[in-house]
Each structure stands twice: as C-alpha cells, then as structure tokens.
Design a protein around this motif. Sequence first.
Motif, mmCIF file in Angstrom:
data_model
loop_
_atom_site.group_PDB
_atom_site.id
_atom_site.type_symbol
_atom_site.label_atom_id
_atom_site.label_comp_id
_atom_site.label_asym_id
_atom_site.label_seq_id
_atom_site.Cartn_x
_atom_site.Cartn_y
_atom_site.Cartn_z
ATOM 1 N N VAL A 17 -3.916 -6.761 -14.696
ATOM 2 C CA VAL A 17 -4.926 -6.293 -13.534
ATOM 3 C C VAL A 17 -4.726 -7.497 -12.362
ATOM 4 N N THR A 18 -4.912 -8.444 -12.631
ATOM 5 C CA THR A 18 -4.827 -9.790 -11.687
ATOM 6 C C THR A 18 -3.332 -9.633 -10.940
ATOM 7 N N ALA A 19 -2.273 -9.276 -11.722
ATOM 8 C CA ALA A 19 -0.808 -9.195 -10.961
ATOM 9 C C ALA A 19 -0.895 -8.090 -9.978
ATOM 10 N N ALA A 20 -1.623 -6.767 -10.454
ATOM 11 C CA ALA A 20 -1.568 -5.877 -9.507
ATOM 12 C C ALA A 20 -2.353 -5.980 -8.434
ATOM 13 N N ALA A 21 -3.432 -6.710 -8.631
ATOM 14 C CA ALA A 21 -4.167 -7.216 -7.465
ATOM 15 C C ALA A 21 -3.669 -8.012 -6.372
ATOM 16 N N ARG A 22 -2.722 -8.984 -7.088
ATOM 17 C CA ARG A 22 -2.102 -9.778 -5.964
ATOM 18 C C ARG A 22 -0.787 -9.134 -5.225
ATOM 19 N N ARG A 23 -0.270 -8.025 -5.887
ATOM 20 C CA ARG A 23 0.749 -7.294 -5.130
ATOM 21 C C ARG A 23 0.201 -6.349 -4.101
ATOM 22 N N ILE A 24 -1.206 -5.958 -4.462
ATOM 23 C CA ILE A 24 -1.837 -5.306 -3.366
ATOM 24 C C ILE A 24 -2.076 -6.020 -2.123
ATOM 25 N N ARG A 25 -2.631 -7.137 -2.287
ATOM 26 C CA ARG A 25 -3.041 -8.180 -1.300
ATOM 27 C C ARG A 25 -1.874 -8.591 -0.456
ATOM 28 N N LEU A 26 -0.467 -8.608 -1.054
ATOM 29 C CA LEU A 26 0.652 -9.145 -0.293
ATOM 30 C C LEU A 26 1.052 -8.106 0.295
ATOM 31 N N ALA A 27 1.076 -6.854 -0.098
ATOM 32 C CA ALA A 27 1.523 -5.774 0.962
ATOM 33 C C ALA A 27 0.624 -5.673 2.247
ATOM 34 N N ARG A 28 -0.683 -5.855 1.745
ATOM 35 C CA ARG A 28 -1.383 -5.552 2.972
ATOM 36 C C ARG A 28 -1.265 -6.678 4.225
ATOM 37 N N ASP A 29 -0.989 -7.914 3.508
ATOM 38 C CA ASP A 29 -0.719 -8.915 4.532
ATOM 39 C C ASP A 29 0.735 -8.845 5.231
ATOM 40 N N ARG A 30 1.674 -8.024 4.647
ATOM 41 C CA ARG A 30 2.928 -7.970 5.651
ATOM 42 C C ARG A 30 2.559 -6.850 6.608
ATOM 43 N N ARG A 31 1.868 -5.795 6.331
ATOM 44 C CA ARG A 31 1.675 -4.864 7.365
ATOM 45 C C ARG A 31 0.856 -5.330 8.623
#
Length: 433
Positions: free
Chosen positions: A415-429
Amino acid sequence: MRARRLHTRFFAALGVLTVSFTLFAATPSPAPTIPDKPSDPTRAQEYWLDGARIREAWKTTRGAGVTIAVIDTGIARGPAAFAGAVTDGTDVSGNGSADGRTPLGPIDSDHGSRVASLAAGRGAPDGTGMIGVAPEANLLSISLGFGASATVPFTTQVAEAIIWAVDNGADVINLSFTMNTLGWDPSWDKAFLHAFENDVVVVVAAGNRGSGTTVVGAPATIPGVLTVGGVDQHGTASQSASTQGITIAVSAPSEGLLGVTAAGTVERWNGTSGAAPIVSGIVALVRAAHPDMDAANVINRVISTARPAPAATSVPDPLYGFGLVDAAAAVSAEVPTVEENPLGSLAEWVHLHRRAPSEPVPVPTSAPVALPPVPQADQPTKADSPLIPTLETLTYGTLPLLALTAAGILIALGVTAAARRIRLARDRRTSAQ
C-alpha cells in the motif's frame, strides 16, 4: 423424729395422696409437770416467755423428742443449764474438741452457749434460773471457727456442719450468724438441700444493723430457710439489734435478752442471734406437738399464726416478715396444710441460677446409609514453566500469530509503494503543464 421423716418420704415416693389431720389443734399426751416460777428474778426477766405465749404452749409440750442443732462457737460443758440436754456434737473448725463442747473464738466464745440456752436451756429443778423455749428438747453442739484464726475456710465449715447435723438426727438447725453478702458459696447448695430433702427446718438470724448489716445476707437469703428479724419489748423493729429484708419470715425479741455463758453465769445481750434460737425453740415445740408434720407445714404454722406487728405496712413486711411469732398459736391453732415450703425452693433456685449440667450426646436411632466410593482424583501433571512454549502454544498461538503479522507487514508495504507511485505521477503532470 427420724421415723416421721422416713414416713413422709415413703409416701411421697409412692406418690400416694395422704390426708393430713393437722388442720385441727394438737392433742398430744399431757406434758409432764416441770416447776416453773415466773416470780423468780431470772425468769421474770424472760419477758418473751409470756410475750410470745411460750408458757401457754408449754401446756401442750415442752419439746420432748425433738433435736435442735446449734451450729455456733460450741456449747460449754460446765453450765447446769445444759445438763442432759446436749446428746452429741462435733467440731468442724479444726481447732475445737471432738465433741464440739469447747467454746471457740477470741472475741465471743460464749455465743454458742447463749444461743443454746435460749433455745433449750433446762433451768433449775426447782423452777428457778434461766429456762429455754423448749427445755425438754435435745441439743447438738457443732463448733465453728470464726475469723482469720480458723484453719478451715468458713464456708467449708458451715457446709460440713449442716450435713453432719442432718445425718446425726437434727430436726431443727439454728444458724445465728450472717455473711453480710446476698450470695453464698455453691458448696452450701448441697448442704442446705441435704437438710431440706431430709425434712429439717433451718432457722437463721437476719443480722443486726449495730454490727454493720443493713440488709439480710446469706444464709438468711437462701430460699426455704426460716429467717428471723428482731423486735424490742414492745414489738417494734429493733434499730440496732435487727436489720431488714424481704426474706424475713417472722420477728422475735432481740433486745434485753438473757443467755447462759460458758462459765454458767447469766448475762444480758441483744441481737437476732438471740431471736433466732427463740424461734428454733418454738419450731421444736411445734414438731413435738405434731410429730408427723413435715418441715414445710411446720414452717407454714409458724408464719401463718404470727401476730400482726403494729408498725408493719405490709404482709410480709421487710422489717417484721409475717409478724410477731406466737408459740401457742403455732402449736395449737387450726392451720390448713400446704404442699410445699411457703418460703421458697432452693432446688428451683439452683436449677435457675447455677450452671445446668451439659446435655447428653445424642445416640443415632438408625443405621448409617452406605454410599458408593468416591472415584480417585486424576494424578497431577508435572508443573512446567509458563515462559517456555509448548507444542500446543506454538501450533495454535505463536505460528499463526507470526503468519498474520508477516502478511500484515507485506500488505502495508504494498500500500505504501502504491501510494508513492500515485504521488510521483501526479507531480509529473503538474510540472509538464
């Protein structure tokens, strides 16, 4: 007298209802003529002979065949007043002579002789000199030791003296002393019961205010005894030579009395110690006139025929009891019979106030019931330390707990890893715009 007691106990034991003929005046054989000179100087001073109507009673009897036990300091051997009167005696003090005839006491060794002379002194053959109330009665001399000089405890002496008197033929027992206490030693229970059960009348002095006795004390407080209070020559309660109390049964003269000393002289004295033997002598006259009468009815006669005291406020009165004793009436009056001692029952008192005997152990009334044997208990297992895991705790506790813990950790990491990927994708956009 002993035959009369056996006769009474025989019919009582059989439970037979007997009819008493003592409702009517006694009619014994005429008493022998004994010289009596009322004009004699000594006799003239014995005012109670006429005041208590003793001379009138002498027309019927003078006490022949009756035995009075005087439990006191001892009746002296020498005086002519006791010649032929004292038939037996003993000493219970450890200090006197075997026959009870040695006067005892450093203060008043004449006391017992004076008491005996009032009860049954013989008088001189010519009708002069001091004479007792029942001059033909017999006397038993039982010597007591009073005070600290006695080698035997006083209560022990009294108990032994009463039992000896009863066993040696006493019909009347005279006790002219007081303990100045309401209660009494338990050893007296047996002794006084022995007297009452053997049909003996016990006459007791009430005590004197002049000696420090303000109210009656033992033995005058014992149920069933005939307690005597004292009055003066006019029938008024004596202020110094008597006391008061609800156990007083009758009153008799206690002032200006005469008594024969151990030396044979006649002296004056006061006190209920002298009133008691006057009544003991009257009891002896009644017992001689009515040889088949039991002690309860003798006592009833004495108190029922007593004359009212002028100053009495009630009957019985704490100063006068049932009244002033009247010897002639006690001997000859018509008196209804009674079934029990009107002055109380010591046996009942003992039952109520002394420790009752323990109840007997109950005995089973049926056979015991047989029961199957109880199964044996499981053998105890060896105790293990609670800190060392067993196979059961590993299988059902530790291993499942470890598995669940590991699974929980993996899920948390995913869960922690999935939350980190979602946050990184949001930062790129956000940066591309």
